[in-house]
Design a protein around this motif. Structure first.
Motif, PDB file in Angstrom:
ATOM      1  N   ALA A  58       6.936  -1.140   0.520  1.00  0.00           N
ATOM      2  CA  ALA A  58       6.959  -0.996  -0.936  1.00  0.00           C
ATOM      3  C   ALA A  58       8.037  -0.018  -1.394  1.00  0.00           C
ATOM      4  CB  ALA A  58       5.594  -0.558  -1.443  1.00  0.00           C
ATOM      5  N   GLY A  59       8.721   0.610  -0.441  1.00  0.00           N
ATOM      6  CA  GLY A  59       9.813   1.517  -0.778  1.00  0.00           C
ATOM      7  C   GLY A  59       9.427   2.973  -0.841  1.00  0.00           C
ATOM      8  N   ASP A  60       8.173   3.301  -0.531  1.00  0.00           N
ATOM      9  CA  ASP A  60       7.724   4.694  -0.586  1.00  0.00           C
ATOM     10  C   ASP A  60       7.785   5.276   0.832  1.00  0.00           C
ATOM     11  OD1 ASP A  60       6.619   7.136  -1.139  1.00  0.00           O
ATOM     12  OD2 ASP A  60       4.893   6.349  -2.252  1.00  0.00           O
ATOM     13  N   THR A  61       9.004   5.562   1.278  1.00  0.00           N
ATOM     14  CA  THR A  61       9.207   6.028   2.651  1.00  0.00           C
ATOM     15  C   THR A  61       8.496   7.349   2.908  1.00  0.00           C
ATOM     16  OG1 THR A  61      11.335   4.902   2.717  1.00  0.00           O
ATOM     17  CG2 THR A  61      10.958   6.603   4.383  1.00  0.00           C
ATOM     18  N   GLY A  62       8.523   8.268   1.926  1.00  0.00           N
ATOM     19  CA  GLY A  62       7.887   9.571   2.098  1.00  0.00           C
ATOM     20  C   GLY A  62       6.406   9.442   2.366  1.00  0.00           C
ATOM     21  N   ALA A  63       5.712   8.612   1.557  1.00  0.00           N
ATOM     22  CA  ALA A  63       4.272   8.418   1.750  1.00  0.00           C
ATOM     23  C   ALA A  63       3.987   7.754   3.088  1.00  0.00           C
ATOM     24  CB  ALA A  63       3.695   7.578   0.608  1.00  0.00           C
ATOM     25  N   SER A  64       4.840   6.808   3.459  1.00  0.00           N
ATOM     26  CA  SER A  64       4.660   6.106   4.730  1.00  0.00           C
ATOM     27  C   SER A  64       4.769   7.060   5.915  1.00  0.00           C
ATOM     28  CB  SER A  64       5.708   4.999   4.857  1.00  0.00           C
ATOM     29  OG  SER A  64       5.653   4.402   6.123  1.00  0.00           O
ATOM     30  N   MET A  65       5.811   7.889   5.918  1.00  0.00           N
ATOM     31  CA  MET A  65       5.987   8.824   7.021  1.00  0.00           C
ATOM     32  C   MET A  65       4.826   9.823   7.096  1.00  0.00           C
ATOM     33  SD  MET A  65       8.796   7.874   8.529  1.00  0.00           S
ATOM     34  CE  MET A  65       8.368   6.180   8.113  1.00  0.00           C
ATOM     35  N   LYS A  66       4.339  10.227   5.930  1.00  0.00           N
ATOM     36  CA  LYS A  66       3.201  11.158   5.891  1.00  0.00           C
ATOM     37  C   LYS A  66       1.952  10.499   6.467  1.00  0.00           C
ATOM     38  CE  LYS A  66       0.576  14.081   2.670  1.00  0.00           C
ATOM     39  NZ  LYS A  66       0.428  14.500   1.240  1.00  0.00           N
ATOM     40  N   THR A  67       1.716   9.234   6.093  1.00  0.00           N
ATOM     41  CA  THR A  67       0.560   8.513   6.625  1.00  0.00           C
ATOM     42  C   THR A  67       0.671   8.349   8.131  1.00  0.00           C
ATOM     43  OG1 THR A  67       0.277   7.301   4.536  1.00  0.00           O
ATOM     44  CG2 THR A  67      -0.772   6.367   6.491  1.00  0.00           C
ATOM     45  N   PHE A  68       1.867   8.048   8.607  1.00  0.00           N
ATOM     46  CA  PHE A  68       2.052   7.895  10.052  1.00  0.00           C
ATOM     47  C   PHE A  68       1.812   9.214  10.791  1.00  0.00           C
ATOM     48  CE2 PHE A  68       4.225   3.655  10.262  1.00  0.00           C
ATOM     49  CZ  PHE A  68       3.450   3.159  11.306  1.00  0.00           C
ATOM     50  N   ARG A  69       2.351  10.300  10.258  1.00  0.00           N
ATOM     51  CA  ARG A  69       2.151  11.589  10.934  1.00  0.00           C
ATOM     52  C   ARG A  69       0.670  11.947  10.994  1.00  0.00           C
ATOM     53  NH1 ARG A  69       7.109  12.727   8.220  1.00  0.00           N
ATOM     54  NH2 ARG A  69       6.003  13.614   6.425  1.00  0.00           N
ATOM     55  N   ARG A  70      -0.047  11.671   9.908  1.00  0.00           N
ATOM     56  CA  ARG A  70      -1.484  11.942   9.881  1.00  0.00           C
ATOM     57  C   ARG A  70      -2.214  11.052  10.899  1.00  0.00           C
ATOM     58  NH1 ARG A  70      -2.097  11.146   4.808  1.00  0.00           N
ATOM     59  NH2 ARG A  70      -2.900   9.016   4.901  1.00  0.00           N
ATOM     60  N   THR A  71      -1.767   9.812  11.017  1.00  0.00           N
ATOM     61  CA  THR A  71      -2.397   8.880  11.958  1.00  0.00           C
ATOM     62  C   THR A  71      -2.122   9.274  13.406  1.00  0.00           C
ATOM     63  OG1 THR A  71      -2.105   7.100  10.319  1.00  0.00           O
ATOM     64  CG2 THR A  71      -2.578   6.428  12.580  1.00  0.00           C
TER      65      THR A  71
ATOM     66  N   ILE B 261      -2.404   2.354  10.185  1.00  0.00           N
ATOM     67  CA  ILE B 261      -1.047   1.886  10.515  1.00  0.00           C
ATOM     68  C   ILE B 261      -0.531   0.945   9.439  1.00  0.00           C
ATOM     69  CG2 ILE B 261       0.276   0.452  12.124  1.00  0.00           C
ATOM     70  CD1 ILE B 261      -1.511   1.586  14.363  1.00  0.00           C
ATOM     71  N   GLN B 262      -1.352  -0.035   9.075  1.00  0.00           N
ATOM     72  CA  GLN B 262      -0.890  -1.025   8.104  1.00  0.00           C
ATOM     73  C   GLN B 262      -0.703  -0.416   6.721  1.00  0.00           C
ATOM     74  OE1 GLN B 262       0.284  -3.508  10.452  1.00  0.00           O
ATOM     75  NE2 GLN B 262       0.123  -4.428   8.421  1.00  0.00           N
ATOM     76  N   LEU B 263      -1.496   0.596   6.384  1.00  0.00           N
ATOM     77  CA  LEU B 263      -1.276   1.313   5.129  1.00  0.00           C
ATOM     78  C   LEU B 263       0.111   1.942   5.135  1.00  0.00           C
ATOM     79  CD1 LEU B 263      -2.114   2.551   2.424  1.00  0.00           C
ATOM     80  CD2 LEU B 263      -3.243   4.398   3.712  1.00  0.00           C
ATOM     81  N   ALA B 264       0.465   2.589   6.238  1.00  0.00           N
ATOM     82  CA  ALA B 264       1.779   3.223   6.337  1.00  0.00           C
ATOM     83  C   ALA B 264       2.900   2.189   6.258  1.00  0.00           C
ATOM     84  CB  ALA B 264       1.881   4.003   7.651  1.00  0.00           C
TER      85      ALA B 264
END
Length: 463
Positions: free
Chosen positions: A299-312, A290-293
């Motif tokens: 940090a402004g990387d919304t795409g990576a964040s959403m991907k991390t959340f979906r995986r989580t 969660i905290q990684l996302a």
């Protein structure tokens, strides 16, 4: 010119004008030293003649402030600010200055006699959940009374009976614990509770005792790092993380909590690196994901964040936390319907627990207010949260703001009083008292100027 000691305009005018008294008050302000008593007296007379006389209100506020009658000064500065339609930056600054002095002084006085208290169940639950479960302690073959009491304390902790756990660990230490691992665990637990109640020095002492007994106690090193951060010493905090890594470089909690400190310092890239390291060492701890996302998002990387959340979300389908935090990010993007759906799912999962975490309820209330301006539904969410956890700080603060939005000033003030009652630390108390006294001054304005409700509403919406 004076006539029998009175300025001639006041003496000879059949009907004295408020400006005469206000101007004389201005003279008293400029005396060296200022004659604050006479300033207040003359402004009293001016305001009897014209209650809306802004200059007289400001001058009386100056006099009252000079006399140390700060709550009365706040009343007048607040009234002048509203009557002046918030156009006078100097008066607005005076409101902030006096509020700060009142709140700071009151908080310091209240903290002298205040008994330490645990924060809300939701807060404590979240704090302990931020650490991975440790292997169960094994008692010695012939345990002492203190050993057995410590076991009861740890059982109470596992059952989320935090007040009982605190009482029992205090008793265990007093009774005496017979083996090093048990004593280290007891001081670690008591130091944790002291940190939670705001006893920073006591927490530091207990955690250091745990480290002295068991230098390999990485959890105690991680926790004492948080104490150093609370004391404003990040250098010492990072030294503690380094010491913990020397003891056990494969402890994933070290990297997770170092990431938390970096996150607080807004170093989101380095925070993400530490969360990633924590996840690599143990991918079954949901909060690292969660905290990684969240760090990626910040940090402004919304795409990576959403991907991390979906995986989580896929990896932890029965955990409420990914749903709630993903909902917060969706809310930040004003994707209201999706956010509410995530909060609803989190609420559903939490209600399966004996002691639910209520933050998703509060977040849902905020989302409904921002999305549909549905204050009634938002209030219902907060009230439901408080029925489950009567001391949830987020629910109380949100309910206070919702009351302000509706100009329910009395209700808002009651909520701010509750915030002050449950505040654990002096900064928390200062913040709560600031809102409480600001709201009280607005309520007094409404009582003194009942026709000026519209301006008061504008101030309430600005808080």
């Amino acid at each position: 010119m004076l006539q029998n000691g009175t300025p001639r305009p006041i003496a000879v005018t059949p009907k004295p004008e408020p400006v005469f008294f206000s101007n004389r008050a201005a003279c008293y302000v400029n005396f060296n030293p200022p004659d604050h008593e006479k300033v207040v007296s003359d402004c009293d007379e001016a305001l009897k003649l014209d209650p809306n006389y802004i200059k007289a209100l400001n001058r009386r506020a100056v006099g009252l402030e000079g006399l140390g009658r700060l709550q009365e000064a706040l009343r007048d500065y607040t009234a002048a600010t509203i009557l002046d339609k918030f156009q006078n930056a100097s008066t607005a600054a005076a409101v902030e200055r006096v509020l700060k002095e009142i709140a700071t002084t009151q908080a310091a006085e209240m903290m002298k006699d205040r008994q330490s208290r645990l924060p809300s169940h939701t807060f404590i639950q979240a704090y302990f959940a931020a650490f991975r479960a440790q292997p169960a302690l094994e008692l010695p073959e012939t345990p002492s009374t203190g050993d057995e009491t410590l076991k009861l304390a740890l059982d109470a902790l596992d059952a989320a009976d935090y007040p009982h756990a605190l009482t029992l660990v205090n008793e265990a230490i007093e009774q005496g614990i017979s083996w090093d691992a048990g004593r280290a665990e007891a001081f670690n637990l008591r130091g944790t509770f002291k940190f939670l109640v705001g006893d920073i020095d006591g927490s530091k002492s207990d955690l250091q005792s745990a480290i002295d007994i068991m230098p390999s106690s990485t959890q105690s090193l991680v926790k004492i790092a948080s104490v150093h951060m609370e004391q404003g010493d990040p250098t010492k905090a990072f030294e503690c993380f380094d010491d913990a890594i020397k003891q056990n470089p494969n402890d994933p909690d070290i990297y997770y909590h170092r990431g938390q400190v970096l996150f607080i310092m807004s170093d989101f890239a380095k925070a993400a690196e530490n969360y990633q390291k924590s996840t690599e060492l143990d991918d079954q701890f949901v909060f690292s994901h969660i905290q990684l996302a969240v760090a990626q998002y910040k940090a402004g990387d919304t795409g990576a964040s959403m991907k991390t959340f979906r995986r989580t979300l896929t990896a932890f389908p029965q955990r409420s936390e990914p749903q709630n935090y993903y909902g917060e990010l969706l809310l930040d993007q004003q994707r209201f319907q999706e956010a509410v759906e995530k909060f609803d799912k989190a609420i559903e999962l939490e209600k399966q627990k004996a002691t639910p975490n209520v933050l998703a309820l509060v977040n849902k209330g905020l989302a409904l207010f921002q999305w549909k301006q549905d204050i009634v539904a938002a209030e219902e969410c907060c009230k439901e949260a408080l029925e489950i956890d009567s001391e949830c700080e987020a629910a109380i603060a949100t309910l206070a703001q919702l009351n302000l939005q509706q100009s329910k000033i009395s209700n808002a003030m009651e909520m701010f009083k509750r915030s002050a009652e449950i505040a654990r630390t002096e900064p928390e108390l200062v913040n709560a008292l600031t809102y409480q006294y600001a709201t009280a001054s607005q309520l007094e304005f409404l009582q003194n100027y009942p026709t000026m409700a519209a301006q008061l509403n504008a101030l309430a919406r600005g808080l």
